[in-house]
Every structure is written in structure tokens, then in C-alpha cells.
Design an enzyme around this catalytic site. Structure first.
Site, PDB file in Angstrom:
ATOM      1  CG  ASP A   1      -1.817   1.101   1.400  1.00  0.00           C
ATOM      2  OD1 ASP A   1      -2.703   1.207   0.556  1.00  0.00           O
ATOM      3  OD2 ASP A   1      -1.690   1.904   2.358  1.00  0.00           O
TER       4      ASP A   1
ATOM      5  CD  GLU B   1      -2.491   2.289  -3.411  1.00  0.00           C
ATOM      6  OE1 GLU B   1      -3.542   2.906  -3.650  1.00  0.00           O
ATOM      7  OE2 GLU B   1      -1.815   2.498  -2.386  1.00  0.00           O
TER       8      GLU B   1
HETATM    9  C1  BGC Z   1      -5.699   2.474   0.047  1.00  0.00           C
HETATM   10  C2  BGC Z   1      -6.753   3.289   0.727  1.00  0.00           C
HETATM   11  C3  BGC Z   1      -6.189   3.777   2.040  1.00  0.00           C
HETATM   12  C4  BGC Z   1      -4.837   4.487   1.852  1.00  0.00           C
HETATM   13  C5  BGC Z   1      -4.121   4.702   3.140  1.00  0.00           C
HETATM   14  C6  BGC Z   1      -4.633   3.520  -0.189  1.00  0.00           C
HETATM   15  O1  BGC Z   1      -3.844   3.415  -1.164  1.00  0.00           O
HETATM   16  O2  BGC Z   1      -6.143   1.884  -1.138  1.00  0.00           O
HETATM   17  O3  BGC Z   1      -7.935   2.559   0.912  1.00  0.00           O
HETATM   18  O4  BGC Z   1      -7.102   4.682   2.599  1.00  0.00           O
HETATM   19  O5  BGC Z   1      -3.997   3.742   1.044  1.00  0.00           O
HETATM   20  O6  BGC Z   1      -3.643   3.498   3.653  1.00  0.00           O
END
Ligand code: BGC
Length: 544
Positions: A202, A244
């Protein structure tokens, strides 16, 4: 289990919110045992790899992206034993499971942060990023624009400001501290030892901050991510890392490293809003532009593509004019907008028009990259824009027409079911669609199965096909001698196109009519929003 080390290039992912999927113990919350009992359903659809949204103990201020304990399961979802049972059950079915690895930040309830704020001399103080003023790193943008005013929050107990790229309840970890780097490697080892097949990492662009920069994609961040990969390569060579990084393709490119030393996969964020632009404009230009501006990636890497996910449909990777246009077209009500995006699901975005829903799925399953299905989109679930934050696209899965859509036998559920006339579970549910020939579910299942029979979809090259009209997104996927021609009519008009070819045989992979052709010219009439997946038999050659 498949043992090809590039397995991730061939899989169809399914993004699942455990809370929303199936409640096995009747408390109103979906859980791991519930998900386990639905693996056969996912297998039948053709899913190969699950991506689980965060399942760790958390105060749920950001739906679990605020972790309070990296080594356990949130009690709503079950226990570590349940998780192990889920992994075993998935692996027995030749399915894989990746989990969310939230490394940029913890919850403010995490014991590290609690210790850090209490005592300046605690070793945990340096686990986070502190300052006496809120002026440092002023070039870093704010991500949750609607609710966060500053990336710094004053902590009374600590007597200092702490840094956070997301909600104030998610203090950023200090990746300049080697102890933090080691902690996260331990977390990684813990879950890999349990048997997970990889991680969706993430928010990776934000790990490290430097004055005078926008604090995104810094070389120091890449250096740490490479350490993680090195650790995997040495100890868990068959597991994967998916980045991500909501960035432009040329900024995502470095996350692939040399193909073996950073991420295996990365989301292709900017493709997604352009799919929605193209279908609304009846013109492939936007899609073509972004794919033409996507640099090649090493052989061992793969993009992940998606139509929707658990967040708002992000419009960060479009121009301000395009954003305004997309908002106007797709989010006419203020409640539909959130931050720089749109909090709606696929079917409502496409006016619940079966032709458009199928067409975008046609592109999801045929453009370069591994596709990810967001739970519920395979049956065309609706949303609830009146729920706060992104909860409107996280409502319970609709299994059948019984109480609570068969999701839970408890009277109340963690969020209201969708129960309106168009998207309500009496109309939109898994059971009905599985039993109805020609349902959306059946169609998507069919697309997945065709995709799996043709390796060119997952590993082939990509070339645009000149169709003499921008209304048709036509392209060729090539792998060795295999050639696939995909035609997507983005417009609401009939399009007649002809492709120059010579040879003998053209197969319609979706088992519709064979096209008519004269003297090497193939002529197609594509109905509004129609798509065709065609396979050129070995002796054929394309003439451009
Ligand atoms: C996730 C979100 C989250 C954020 C903070 C993002 O990239 O997909 O759902 O709120 O990261 O962790």
C-alpha cells in the site's frame, strides 16, 4: 499449485473485502471462514488469486489501513488459525492469496505510536516522523483533500507535530530508521511463513520524506523497497510484490527495477479513468494516448489493470480539465465525489447498461496486464452514495434473495444492504445470475475462461489496429505464432470497419458469428458497444 515463477502474469485477481463477503458466524460481519466457504464460487468464476483488503487488528478509522497489530487478525474476521485454514483451502484449489501490506503508516493506536508519543526517549519515538513545526516538507501534496488539512498534526502528549500522508489517525513510519526497516521485514516474513503468496504493498511512493521534494518516489524509498525484494528473492522466490503507486507510468517504471530487484507487478492507475473517458466519448484517443505513453517494462514484470476498486475512482492521473469533465459526466451529484475522485461502482457509473458494462470488461480482460475484478462487479452490484467516505462501494455481497441477501443471518449487518429497485439484492444477486443463461456473471465467467485458453492475452505484445475510426478500440495481441484481434466499439453507433488481411481462417473466440470477408478484407459491422475477440489461425498474416 502452479509452479511457474511468472504465475502472476497469467492470473485473474479478485479483490475481496472480507467484512463484506460472507458472514459465517451470524454476527453481521463477513469473516475469513465465510470467505473460505465461498472459494468454490470464486473458482467457478475463474478467479486464480485473491487480494484481501487489510484483515489486521485496527480501530478501523480507515477501514483497516490503520493497523494496530501487524501480527494478528481483527476479531471481526476470525483468528490466525482461520486465516491458515483459508490459505490451505485456497491452495488446495490451486488458488493463491495476497494480502495488503500497509507499511507507510500504522494506526495511532499501535503500541509503537503510543510509546512514542509518551516518551521522547523511547526507542519508538524514532519510529515516526516528528517536528517542532508544521512547515517541513511543504511541497508534499495532501491526498485526502476533503478531510485532511495538513500532513502534520500536533500531538499534545508528545509536544510535537507528527507526519502523516493520510488521516491524522495514521502516523507515517520513519523509514530512515533502520529499526523500522527491520520491523517491516519481520512482518513480511511472518505472513510469508504462514503461506501468503505475496503482498499488495500500500501507498509505497511515500515511505521517505526529503525537504525540497514532493516526498514521492524518492531514491531512498526505492532503496528500501529493493531490500524487501532481495529478502523475498533469497527466502521466498515464488511470492510476489504488487506496487500501489498511483502515479504516471514513467514514475511507476522504477518500481519494477531491473525486472528482478523491486516489484513484480504494479497497478496501471492512469489507464482506468481513460477507459471511462473513451466509452463516454465514443473515442479511443484517451486510451491510446496513455498506452502510447506507457514505457515497456521488463519481461518478468506485469501491470495490474482494474475498472473499480475499494477506493474512490481516482482522478489524480488526468488533467484538471479532464477531471472536471469526468466529474460532470460521471458524478453529477456532489455526494458522488470524494477527494480527487468518484465514489461509485461500475454498474451505476455505466447507467447499468449491460452493453457498456460488458464492453469495459472486454477491455479489462484483453488489454495488457493481469485483470483485477472488484468483488460484486461480476454481478453488477450498485452503490450507496449516502454512506460516508468510501463505504458506499463496500456494502455486503449479494448472494441471493433471502434475508440480507444471504450475506448474514444476523438481523443487522455492518452496513446496510443495497435494497433499491434497480440494484437491490432481490434483482441483483449471485444465485439468480448463476442460474440464468446469458447473465452478466455468466458472460464474465465466459470471458475469463476464453482469456485463460489464450496465453497471448496475459503474455502477448500489444499493437493498435488501424480501424479507420477512433470509435473502435481495436488491437492485436501477439505471442509467438498466436494472434488475437480485439475490437471494441466504444460508441453508441453501428460501426463498419474493415481490416486488411490475407489467410484462411478467423475464429470468433466468444462463439458468435464468424465475420464475413472478401478478397482478404474482413468487414465487420459492430453494433453499438459491441466487442469481438478473434483469433487469427496460424497461417494468417496481418497486413497493416
Ligand atoms: C488504500 C486506501 C487507504 C490508503 C491509506 C490507499 O492506497 O487503497 O484505501 O485509505 O492507502 O492506507
Amino acid at each position: 499449485m502452479m509452479n511457474d515463477s511468472l504465475w502472476y502474469k497469467d492470473v485473474v485477481f479478485y479483490e475481496v473485502n472480507v467484512r463484506a463477503f460472507y458472514d459465517s458466524n451470524g454476527d453481521g460481519y463477513g469473516d475469513l471462514r465465510g470467505l473460505m466457504s465461498k472459494l468454490d464460487y470464486l473458482k467457478e468464476l475463474g478467479v486464480d488469486c485473491l487480494w484481501l483488503l487489510p484483515i489486521y487488528p485496527s480501530p478501523l478509522k480507515d477501514d483497516g489501513y490503520d493497523i494496530a497489530d501487524y501480527y494478528n487478525i481483527h476479531p471481526d474476521y476470525g483468528t490466525l488459525d482461520d486465516f491458515k485454514a483459508l490459505l490451505d483451502a485456497a491452495h488446495q484449489r490451486d488458488m493463491r492469496v495476497i494480502t495488503d501490506l500497509v507499511l507507510n503508516h500504522t494506526s495511532d493506536q499501535h503500541p509503537w505510536f503510543q510509546a512514542a508519543r509518551k516518551d521522547k526517549n523511547s526507542v519508538y519515538r524514532e519510529y515516526y516522523v516528528w517536528s517542532d513545526s508544521d512547515q517541513m516538507f511543504s511541497e508534499a501534496r495532501i491526498i485526502f483533500l476533503d478531510s485532511v488539512e495538513s500532513n502534520w498534526t500536533w500531538d499534545e502528549e508528545a509536544g510535537q507535530y507528527y507526519w502523516h500522508r493520510f488521516y491524522a489517525s495514521q502516523p507515517d513510519l520513519n523509514f530512515d530508521n533502520p529499526a523500522v526497516q527491520d520491523e517491516i521485514l519481520k512482518v513480511i516474513a511472518f505472513w510469508l511463513d504462514l503461506g501468503v503468496d505475496g503482498f499488495r504493498a500500500d501507498a509505497v511512493p511515500y515511505l521517505i520524506e526529503r525537504e525540497g521534494t514532493n516526498c514521492e518516489n524518492l531514491p531512498e524509498t526505492h532503496a528500501y523497497l529493493k531490500k524487501i525484494r532481495e529478502y523475498l528473492n533469497e527466502n521466498y522466490p515464488d511470492r510476489i510484490l504488487l506496487a500501489e503507486a498511483n502515479q504516471w507510468p514513467e514514475e511507476v517504471l522504477p518500481y519494477f527495477g531491473d525486472g528482478t530487484d523491486e516489484f513484480h507487478m504494479g497497478f496501471h492507475f492512469p489507464v482506468m479513468p481513460r477507459l471511462f473517458m473513451s466509452i463516454r466519448k465514443g473515442d479511443r484517443s484517451a486510451l491510446q494516448w496513455i498506452l502510447d505513453h506507457t514505457p515497456p517494462i521488463p519481461e518478468t514484470n506485469q501491470w495490474c489493470i482494474f475498472l473499480r476498486n475499494h477506493d474512490e475512482l481516482t482522478l489524480e492521473m488526468v488533467t484538471p480539465e479532464e477531471r472536471e469533465w469526468l466529474w460532470k459526466e460521471y458524478a453529477p451529484e456532489p455526494r458522488m465525489r470524494l477527494n480527487q475522485g468518484i465514489r461509485r461502482r461500475l454498474a451505476p457509473l455505466l447507467d447499468n447498461d449491460r452493453r457498456k458494462i460488458e464492453l469495459l470488461n472486454s477491455m479489462l480482460f484483453t488489454l495488457p496486464g493481469s485483470p483485477i475484478i472488484y468483488y460484486g462487479d461480476e454481478i453488477g452490484m450498485g452503490d450507496n452514495i449516502w454512506l460516508e467516505d468510501r463505504n458506499g462501494v463496500r456494502t455486503p455481497m449479494q448472494w441471493n434473495q433471502s434475508m440480507n441477501a444471504g450475506f448474514s443471518r444476523n438481523e443487522t449487518t455492518y452496513a446496510p444492504l443495497i435494497d433499491d429497485d434497480v440494484y437491490g439484492y432481490h434483482r441483483v444477486n449471485v444465485e439468480t445470475q448463476m442460474q440464468t443463461p446469458g447473465s452478466l456473471w455468466q458472460t464474465i465467467k465466459g470471458m475469463i475462461s476464453v482469456r485463460k485458453g489464450e496465453p497471448a492475452f496475459s503474455r502477448g505484445d500489444f499493437e493498435w489496429l488501424d480501424c479507420n475510426t477512433r470509435a473502435v478500440a481495436g488491437y492485436v495481441r501477439n505471442l509467438g505464432g498466436e494472434r488475437l484481434i480485439i475490437l471494441n466499439n466504444l460508441s453508441d453507433q453501428v460501426q463498419t470497419i474493415s481490416c486488411g488481411m490475407h489467410g484462411q481462417n478467423l475464429i470468433d473466440l466468444l462463439h458468435r458469428d464468424t465475420p464475413s470477408f472478401q478478397k482478404g478484407q474482413i468487414e465487420f459491422q459492430l453494433q453499438p458497444y459491441e466487442y469481438r475477440w478473434l483469433k487469427v489461425q496460424a497461417l494468417w498474416e496481418l497486413l497493416y
